[in-house]
Design a protein around this motif. Structure first.
Motif, mmCIF file in Angstrom:
data_model
loop_
_atom_site.group_PDB
_atom_site.id
_atom_site.type_symbol
_atom_site.label_atom_id
_atom_site.label_comp_id
_atom_site.label_asym_id
_atom_site.label_seq_id
_atom_site.Cartn_x
_atom_site.Cartn_y
_atom_site.Cartn_z
ATOM 1 N N ALA A 269 67.358 54.420 6.208
ATOM 2 C CA ALA A 269 68.503 53.708 5.714
ATOM 3 C C ALA A 269 68.995 52.696 6.680
ATOM 4 C CB ALA A 269 69.526 54.855 5.716
ATOM 5 N N LEU B 59 73.521 60.987 7.575
ATOM 6 C CA LEU B 59 71.761 61.139 7.250
ATOM 7 C C LEU B 59 70.852 61.469 8.284
ATOM 8 C CD1 LEU B 59 72.083 57.691 5.247
ATOM 9 C CD2 LEU B 59 72.320 59.825 4.291
ATOM 10 N N VAL C 34 66.879 61.862 7.647
ATOM 11 C CA VAL C 34 66.486 60.466 7.034
ATOM 12 C C VAL C 34 66.466 59.470 8.619
ATOM 13 C CG1 VAL C 34 67.489 58.452 6.152
ATOM 14 C CG2 VAL C 34 67.853 60.832 5.063
ATOM 15 N N VAL D 281 67.649 56.637 10.435
ATOM 16 C CA VAL D 281 68.753 55.677 10.281
ATOM 17 C C VAL D 281 68.598 54.506 10.999
ATOM 18 C CG1 VAL D 281 71.189 55.364 10.173
ATOM 19 C CG2 VAL D 281 70.048 57.731 9.600
ATOM 20 N N ALA E 292 64.616 50.177 2.259
ATOM 21 C CA ALA E 292 65.356 51.172 2.911
ATOM 22 C C ALA E 292 66.897 51.291 2.243
ATOM 23 C CB ALA E 292 65.727 50.693 4.275
ATOM 24 N N VAL E 293 67.347 52.274 2.148
ATOM 25 C CA VAL E 293 68.522 52.303 1.398
ATOM 26 C C VAL E 293 69.838 51.641 2.434
ATOM 27 C CG1 VAL E 293 70.825 53.865 0.699
ATOM 28 C CG2 VAL E 293 68.213 54.453 0.378
ATOM 29 N N VAL F 119 73.261 50.761 3.601
ATOM 30 C CA VAL F 119 74.827 51.216 3.317
ATOM 31 C C VAL F 119 75.627 50.079 3.998
ATOM 32 C CG1 VAL F 119 76.164 53.127 4.337
ATOM 33 C CG2 VAL F 119 73.811 53.525 3.830
ATOM 34 N N PHE G 190 65.425 46.312 0.122
ATOM 35 C CA PHE G 190 66.402 47.373 0.585
ATOM 36 C C PHE G 190 66.662 48.062 -1.137
ATOM 37 C CE2 PHE G 190 67.293 44.273 3.910
ATOM 38 C CZ PHE G 190 67.140 45.387 4.968
ATOM 39 N N ARG H 24 75.535 60.543 1.541
ATOM 40 C CA ARG H 24 74.582 61.387 0.966
ATOM 41 C C ARG H 24 74.267 61.063 -0.502
ATOM 42 N NH1 ARG H 24 76.354 66.720 4.794
ATOM 43 N NH2 ARG H 24 75.138 65.886 6.666
ATOM 44 N N HIS I 270 72.175 57.803 -0.931
ATOM 45 C CA HIS I 270 70.954 58.121 -0.466
ATOM 46 C C HIS I 270 69.942 58.835 -1.620
ATOM 47 C CE1 HIS I 270 67.202 58.931 1.681
ATOM 48 N NE2 HIS I 270 67.251 58.065 2.406
ATOM 49 N N THR J 164 67.127 56.902 -4.178
ATOM 50 C CA THR J 164 65.720 57.427 -4.075
ATOM 51 C C THR J 164 65.471 58.199 -5.167
ATOM 52 O OG1 THR J 164 66.657 59.464 -2.818
ATOM 53 C CG2 THR J 164 65.818 57.494 -1.650
#
Length: 438
Positions: free
Chosen positions: A18, A39, A44, A46, A95-96, A98, A119, A325, A328, A332
């Motif tokens: 993330a 996360l 995860v 980060v 990547a997520v 945020v 992303f 959460r 994410h 995914t």
């Protein structure tokens, strides 16, 4: 009641990192640390964009990597996109993303076609976050969808201001209209209460173009309650998760960041939020600020933040799923598990809580609401999980302590001066001892 000491049962895909994206400069911010820990504690990786290498989140053990931005990038949207793509290439895998401020949310949405190579992003309509973050856009959406909101006017010239000075009921709230304005050319430094027509004209005397400012109805504290809803909306714009809370204390009092957030049971407000998000087609994480007006018995939407809210850790299911959460999980390809809100949670932002309570008393604001649920447990925004992650707390104390003390002392000095001149402070405004708050 859930065991607060055990890790959540939900499993995240730890092969997908993330990136915490922020554009504004706010080095001491509990919400960003909350994202990192939420996360990171579940494995995860980060990564975070930071102002420097000594910000609290930069020192967190849960940060896998840091990208320091100088703070000048926000002048150039193209440069921001290039820098994000460069980060994406360094990460080497999707990547997520945020977003933790409105500008970041707008940037990610409007440039999703380019950024999607690096992303994982919710499929929100590209123009919608900017419209929601704009106070004018939000007001128009609320009006179109029958969502109560405070009465608002948008002056564009000095002539408009002169007319409004004689027509408005004071005090009124002055705000910057749109995202990016607060960074590039703020009309007001922050949400500001204007007590009279004369003060209104004086405050904006040097501005010829007033299109960047709005004037909003002020709901007096003695008639108001501050509520908020944090939600995650899925690809069908349904609120897969929704958490309702009340703001007990704020910094500065009555108009600033949440210092004490308390989970609260309010199905009607949750339903109103879900309806609005569904009708406008919102997708992703959001943070809505509502003000309950006892004078007409309605909840009025004040802000719609199209990103993670600073106090989001107040809200989670009994199984430990919060909106970050949930994001994410969804990005995914995993199912966001439905679950009941844990109403025993109370989030205290330690660096804001003590000065907020002191200034709350000095301003003689109404007492904070009592928690509705039995067995309420307080969680520190900084101290939660600090046993294994202590450096962010130390950095926060060193960077914020003096600032908080100075603010309290200034407020105390102001009150002494006001008493000598025969005026008393009420909330964000002032009135004479003899009468009227207009």
């Amino acid at each position: 009641m859930a065991d607060r000491n055990r890790m959540p049962a939900v499993r995240l895909d730890t092969s997908v990192p993330a990136l915490l994206v922020r554009i504004g400069r706010y080095p001491v911010h509990a919400g960003t640390l909350g994202v990192v820990r939420s996360l990171g504690r579940l494995g995860v990786p980060v990564y975070a964009i930071t102002e420097d290498r000594l910000t609290p989140i930069a020192l967190s053990r849960h940060v896998a990597g840091r990208f320091v931005w100088s703070g000048s990038e926000w002048h150039d949207t193209g440069l921001l996109v290039e820098n994000l793509c460069a980060i994406g290439r360094k990460l080497g895998r999707p990547a997520v993303a945020v977003a933790t401020d409105d500008e970041a949310a707008v940037l990610l949405a409007e440039h999703a076609a380019v950024l999607a190579e690096h992303f994982l992003l919710p499929g929100v309509t590209p123009s919608l976050p900017r419209r929601l973050a704009s106070k004018r856009g939000l007001y128009e959406l609320c009006t179109a969808h029958d969502v109560p909101t405070p009465r608002t006017v948008f002056p564009s010239s000095r002539e408009d201001l002169l007319a409004l000075a004689g027509e408005l009921t004071f005090p009124v709230v002055a705000k910057n209209v749109a995202p990016w304005t607060r960074l590039r050319a703020p009309a007001v430094p922050t949400t500001t209460l204007v007590s009279s027509g004369r003060e209104l004209l004086d405050r904006f005397a040097g501005l010829d173009d007033l299109s960047g400012v709005l004037l909003q109805e002020y709901i007096p504290h003695e008639h108001a309650e501050d509520w908020f809803v944090h939600a995650y909306c899925d690809e069908g714009s349904s609120a897969a998760l929704s958490f309702v809370g009340r703001k007990a204390y704020a910094w500065p009092p009555g108009r600033g960041c949440t210092a004490d957030a308390r989970a609260a049971h309010n199905p009607a407000l949750s339903d109103l939020t879900a309806r609005f998000c569904k009708e406008i087609g919102y997708r992703g994480v959001n943070d809505l600020d509502w003000r309950y007006d006892r004078r007409d018995g309605r909840f009025k939407l004040v802000d719609f933040n199209p990103r993670v809210g600073a106090q989001f850790r107040f809200g989670q299911t009994e199984d430990g799923v919060d909106v970050v959460r949930a994001l994410h999980l969804a990005m995914t390809g995993r199912t966001v598990p439905a679950g009941a809100q844990d109403y025993s949670r109370r989030l205290i932002v330690e660096n804001l809580y003590v000065p907020a309570r002191v200034l709350h008393r000095l301003a003689r604001l109404p007492a904070a609401p009592r928690s509705q649920a039995p067995g309420v447990r307080s969680h520190g925004a900084w101290l939660e999980a600090s046993g294994t992650d202590p450096l962010p707390v130390l950095a926060m104390v060193l960077r914020f302590g003096g600032q908080a003390l100075a603010s309290v002392l200034r407020q105390a000095y102001r009150r002494v001066r006001l008493r000598r001149t025969g005026r008393t402070q009420t909330g964000n405004g002032f009135r004479s001892r003899a009468g009227g708050g207009r």
